[in-house]
Design an enzyme around this catalytic site. Structure first.
Site: not given
Length: 370
Positions: A188-189, A215, A309, A312
């Site tokens: 993600s991030t 993401h 973050m 997940d």
């Protein structure tokens, strides 16, 4: 940024309306807006004057655009930057260039009835700005040099993964690997550049089938797949419903669609795309792909959780572990945001923790024939 303090932000956007909307949202979310800018030059000056914890950076601005401003800021006063990008192919390309220049992540600017849509996305924007503000922008050099300099050997014994192998092992063509291995990668991030590094470190000789869940909003995953295809030995494309892959191929989960592993036969995977409700507040969700892979794939399987973050991927890692697969998480030192890897590690189902430069090596170790 001091622990427990409110992040201080600079908002850069050429639209006065958007500057106001974004500033109001951040202020309402407890983020102190200490400066605004209508172009890249003003953004650079605002960062120098206010020393903020985070910058929200528009991509297209007059005089100096977002990528140029990002480059200037990262070279003069490194500051975590979140790109705000409209949904266009041109902006997608520029956004990825900004990530290469040091921006941490990006958030898709709303279209249509902008004030209503931005209000709907308020919580997401505040959350990602807070996460980006916590990133140490000076750590990029540490990531690049995570492998022991000059020794040709890297170890991470303290983290529980042994990567005592030649520095060029991840690109060697002489290793022998088990048949039909599958890797599912979630991030993600801060993930796009890290995914790119891991995939480029995986040799075609390993003949992996790779599924990537990053993401990322719709409109960007296709460009992301094209970039990975150009930067790795693997054939990479954005997933479509019913897509199949064999060894040496990779699929990127399409934005706003869960990617399920729905079939596996004769060394080829078949995936399906759904718009079932978000899982862990995201779609695509790493858990969906990992859990369905664990249910369907009966050959060697590995799960990888990279920077990001949230939580997940934690359930997915447990599912892959319970199915007898190998699991690895990126370490805290090289993660932009240590949320997803931390949650995965806390399950007790992670076999190894490694710096980003050694993640590919850990995967290859798991699949080598002994």
């Amino acid at each position: 940024m001091a622990v427990g303090s409110s992040p201080r932000a600079v908002v850069a956007d050429d639209s006065h309306f958007m500057r106001s909307v974004i500033s109001d949202i951040l202020e309402e979310g407890g983020i102190d807006v200490v400066g605004v800018a209508k172009n890249g030059h003003e953004a650079v000056e605002a960062v120098a004057e206010t020393d903020p914890d985070v910058v929200t950076m528009d991509v297209e601005m007059p005089e100096m655009n977002g990528i140029e401003a990002t480059d200037r800021i990262m070279s003069t006063r490194p500051t975590p930057i979140l790109m705000l990008s409209a949904h266009t192919d041109e902006n997608a390309d520029v956004t990825f260039q900004a990530l290469e220049k040091g921006a941490v992540d990006f958030f898709r600017k709303p279209g249509g009835e902008v004030s209503m849509e931005m209000s709907r996305l308020q919580d997401q924007l505040v959350e990602i700005v807070r996460s980006v503000a916590a990133v140490d922008p000076t750590d990029s050099s540490d990531v690049a040099s995570a492998r022991t300099a000059g020794s040709g050997v890297a170890t991470d014994a303290d983290a529980g993964v042994d990567t005592d192998r030649p520095a060029d092992a991840a690109t060697a063509d002489t290793e022998t690997y088990v048949d039909d291995p599958t890797v599912v990668i979630g991030s993600s991030t801060g993930g796009p550049t890290v995914v790119e590094q891991v995939l480029s470190d995986l040799p075609l000789a390993a003949d992996l089938r790779v599924l990537v869940v990053q993401h990322m909003p719709s409109g960007f995953t296709g460009r992301f797949a094209e970039r990975l295809d150009a930067r790795s030995e693997y054939t990479v494309r954005e997933a479509e419903d019913g897509a199949r892959i064999g060894g040496g191929e990779a699929l990127i989960a399409a934005g706003d669609y869960h990617m399920e592993v729905q079939g596996y036969r004769r060394g080829r995977l078949r995936v399906g795309l759904t718009q079932d409700p978000p899982v862990n507040n995201v779609r695509p969700a790493v858990d969906v792909t990992m859990e369905t892979a664990a249910d369907v794939v009966d050959d060697p399987l590995a799960g990888v959780i990279l920077t990001g973050m949230g939580e997940d991927g934690a359930r997915g890692i447990r599912a892959i572990h319970d199915a007898g697969g190998f699991t690895v998480a990126q370490d805290e030192a090289t993660s932009a945001v240590f949320g997803m890897p931390k949650r995965a590690i806390e399950t007790g189902c992670v076999d190894g923790v490694a710096p980003v430069n050694d993640v590919a090596a850990a995967i290859l170790d798991a699949f080598e024939v002994t």
